[in-house]
Structures are given as C-alpha cells and as structure tokens.
Enzyme design. Structure first.
Site, PDB file in Angstrom:
ATOM      1  CG  HIS A  37      37.979  39.247  37.728  1.00 24.09           C
ATOM      2  ND1 HIS A  37      37.224  38.764  38.769  1.00 24.09           N
ATOM      3  CD2 HIS A  37      38.461  40.440  38.143  1.00 24.09           C
ATOM      4  CE1 HIS A  37      37.269  39.620  39.775  1.00 24.09           C
ATOM      5  NE2 HIS A  37      37.988  40.655  39.422  1.00 24.09           N
ATOM      6  CD  GLN A  61      43.273  48.979  44.892  1.00 25.32           C
ATOM      7  OE1 GLN A  61      44.298  48.957  44.223  1.00 25.32           O
ATOM      8  NE2 GLN A  61      42.111  48.603  44.384  1.00 25.32           N
ATOM      9  CG  ASP A 150      35.680  48.917  39.222  1.00 20.01           C
ATOM     10  OD1 ASP A 150      35.352  49.181  40.380  1.00 20.01           O
ATOM     11  OD2 ASP A 150      35.748  47.749  38.791  1.00 20.01           O
ATOM     12  CD  GLN A 153      40.142  50.444  38.714  1.00 20.19           C
ATOM     13  OE1 GLN A 153      40.436  50.416  39.892  1.00 20.19           O
ATOM     14  NE2 GLN A 153      39.816  49.357  38.035  1.00 20.19           N
TER      15      GLN A 153
HETATM   16  P1  AMP Z   1      38.948  43.838  40.907  1.00 21.65           P
HETATM   17  O1  AMP Z   1      39.529  42.483  41.070  1.00 21.65           O
HETATM   18  O2  AMP Z   1      37.617  44.012  41.542  1.00 21.65           O
HETATM   19  O3  AMP Z   1      39.934  44.927  41.226  1.00 21.65           O
HETATM   20  O4  AMP Z   1      38.652  43.995  39.352  1.00 21.65           O
HETATM   21  C1  AMP Z   1      39.667  43.781  38.397  1.00 21.65           C
HETATM   22  C2  AMP Z   1      39.155  44.221  37.038  1.00 21.65           C
HETATM   23  O5  AMP Z   1      37.988  43.469  36.712  1.00 21.65           O
HETATM   24  C3  AMP Z   1      38.742  45.700  37.018  1.00 21.65           C
HETATM   25  O6  AMP Z   1      39.132  46.259  35.776  1.00 21.65           O
HETATM   26  C4  AMP Z   1      37.239  45.624  37.141  1.00 21.65           C
HETATM   27  O7  AMP Z   1      36.572  46.730  36.580  1.00 21.65           O
HETATM   28  C5  AMP Z   1      36.953  44.358  36.360  1.00 21.65           C
HETATM   29  N1  AMP Z   1      35.635  43.833  36.741  1.00 21.65           N
HETATM   30  C6  AMP Z   1      35.200  43.547  37.995  1.00 21.65           C
HETATM   31  N2  AMP Z   1      33.912  43.152  37.962  1.00 21.65           N
HETATM   32  C7  AMP Z   1      33.526  43.194  36.658  1.00 21.65           C
HETATM   33  C8  AMP Z   1      32.317  42.909  35.963  1.00 21.65           C
HETATM   34  N3  AMP Z   1      31.227  42.500  36.598  1.00 21.65           N
HETATM   35  N4  AMP Z   1      32.290  43.062  34.628  1.00 21.65           N
HETATM   36  C9  AMP Z   1      33.406  43.467  33.948  1.00 21.65           C
HETATM   37  N5  AMP Z   1      34.580  43.752  34.541  1.00 21.65           N
HETATM   38  C10 AMP Z   1      34.650  43.618  35.874  1.00 21.65           C
END
Ligand code: AMP
Length: 294
Positions: A37, A61, A150, A153
């Site tokens: 993040h 979701q 993702d 997504q």
């Molecule tokens: P989440 O909080 O899991 O819904 O993720 C929020 C955003 O952070 C989404 O766009 C994810 O794809 C991105 N994200 C989560 N983990 C990673 C990672 N390891 N590397 C890059 N982006 C990430």
C-alpha cells in the site's frame, strides 16, 4: 494530514484543497497497511498535488464464509504509515456512511469476472465495482492507483472506467514482495510459521515459470502442471487455481498452445490456500513470440 469520516467532511476538505485545478491521486484500500500500500501512496503523493487514501473494509465484496469479521485492522498504525507516505487526506467511512440504505444499483462487469478469483468468490467483483465507483464519485481523482497483485481487479476497474466514462487514469503498480519473494498482503498475518515458510512456493513457481517458458516446446498445459507440482512441495498448500490467460482480456489459452508462440500479453495467476488463508499472486510473462514454437 486530515482524517475525514463522513462524505461531507471529505467533500469540503477536498474542495478547499482542490482549488486552483490541483490534481488528486487516490489509493483505495481495506487498511492494515503494508509497504505494498505504501508504494501506491508514495506514487500518488509524488505524481499529484493532493493524495487521498481510503480505508474501508467493504462488506459487499466478501462472501458469506469469508474473513470479513476477522479482517485485520489497525487504524493507528495505518495513519502513521499514511503520514510517512505524504498522504494529504484519509477517508475512513463507517458502513452507515458508505451504505446508508441498501443499494439497488449493481456494477457487474461481465466476461472479466467469471474466471480466476471471480469463479471462486462469486459476487466479489460486483462488490468491488460498486464500492470503487462510489469512491471514485466521492473523491473525483485524476489518477487512481491499484496494485498488480490484484491483476484481475485492475482489469475489471479499467473496464468500469472505460464503460462508465470515469475521467480517471488508472495506474497499475508493481507487486511489492518480502525479501523471500512472498507478495505483501494484509492476510499474511494469518499464516503460522510453517505456512509462512511454505508460502514462498507461490513466487518461486512464478519465477520458475519465467525460466520454463524459455525452453522449447512448453505448452500452456505443461507449464500449468509444472507450476502446480512446484506449489505441491509446500506441505499445507491447497491449490484453488493456477491459470494462464491473456491479459487484460482474461481470455483462456488452449492447453496445447505453445507458450513461446504467443505474442500478446499473458498472465500466470495463482490462488493457493494455506489452512483457511487464501493467498494470490501472479506474473505477466514475457514470451519470445515464436522462438519456442515447435
Ligand atoms: P487491499 O487493502 O488488499 O484491498 O489492497 C489495496 C490496494 O493495494 C490494491 O490496489 C492492492 O492491489 C494493493 N496491494 C496490496 N498488496 C500489494 C502488494 N504486495 N504490492 C502492490 N500493491 C498491493
């Protein structure tokens, strides 16, 4: 850094900051922030005048048997990381604020959501589509940052932005990994020591696949089988899917197709359960476009 908990607060703060045509970069998350993040937040901060983070664990979701109730949360730590990343506004709405009444509108992306995570998490992308659309309308960003972890997504959101004419640039961002290769995820905290050690097979198998496709005569089916058997080395690994698809269309690739003969972008995507913890990872593969055909 300003913390807003209502749509009104968000609107009035954004309007003040946005005066003089300032650009807004937006990072939607479910919180329990990590460096994955963090990388998105830094990019949003660097490329825009104002950067906005949202933290919202969107119930719509999650499936009935998923981890909504135990999804990890730590607002204090999140705010600290956000501040370190130069974030200007953090939006942390309650469920009542996001869904004051049951929404009757759905945002369903056909075609891109029937495979990979869409197949095993029915309704997941409908929930994502709705909440992201609502957040886009509230924040009105110029750019929105999403992690390629993702990847499905990202494809779904790019489609929504195109189909519904959101005037937003979607910025796909690289996957951030632990030193041993495991993709950072808020859900990694669920893994016990043995599962955490085993989870390295996900990124390892993607890395190996990048080597295997350089060999002559590797078909989509044989690549998938080799990846599956590498993942199988980990004691508790329970494979949900290993798929090779065109990206971003997510159209299937025939099992007999020589991977080296494919000239378009392809994705190798994995979902593997360790106990009740579901991990995903993927890699966009570079094929040589013909050299490996036999
Ligand atoms: P989440 O909080 O899991 O819904 O993720 C929020 C955003 O952070 C989404 O766009 C994810 O794809 C991105 N994200 C989560 N983990 C990673 C990672 N390891 N590397 C890059 N982006 C990430």
């Amino acid at each position: 850094m300003i913390v807003c908990r209502t749509k009104e607060e968000l609107k009035s703060n954004l309007n003040q900051l946005r005066a003089n045509e300032k650009s807004v970069g937006f990072v939607p998350t479910m919180g329990y922030l990590h460096e994955g993040h963090g990388s998105l937040l830094r990019l949003a901060h660097e490329a825009n005048d104002i950067s906005v983070l949202s933290i919202y664990v969107n119930p719509m979701q999650f499936g009935p048997n998923e981890d909504l109730d135990r999804y990890p949360r730590d607002e204090e730590r999140d705010l600290k990381l956000a501040e370190e990343c130069g974030t200007d506004i953090v939006f942390i709405p309650s469920n009542e604020e996001m869904y004051p009444k049951k929404p009757l509108t759905t945002v369903v992306v056909n075609g891109l959501t029937s495979q990979l995570c869409g197949a095993t998490r029915p309704g997941h992308f409908d929930g994502v589509g709705l909440v992201v659309s609502k957040l886009f309308h509230l924040v009105k960003p110029d750019r929105a940052y999403f992690g390629m972890k993702d990847a499905q997504q990202v494809a779904v959101i790019e489609q929504i932005v195109d189909d519904l004419n959101f005037d937003i640039e979607i910025v796909p961002c690289q996957i951030v990994r632990e030193p041993d290769g495991l993709a950072l995820s808020s859900r990694n905290v669920y893994l016990n020591a043995e599962q955490r050690a085993g989870a390295v097979v996900l990124s390892q198998s993607l890395h190996l696949a990048e080597e295997w496709i350089k060999e002559t005569g590797v078909t989509a089916g044989s690549l998938i089988e080799r990846v599956k058997s590498h993942i199988g080395i980990a004691k508790e690994a329970n494979i949900e899917y290993v798929e090779l698809l065109h990206y971003p269309t997510l159209e299937p690739i025939e099992v007999n197709k020589y991977v080296g003969s494919i000239t378009s972008r392809i994705i190798l995507a994995l979902a593997v359960k360790f106990g009740t913890t579901r991990l995903i990872d993927n890699s966009l593969l570079n094929t040589s476009g013909g050299a490996n055909n036999v």
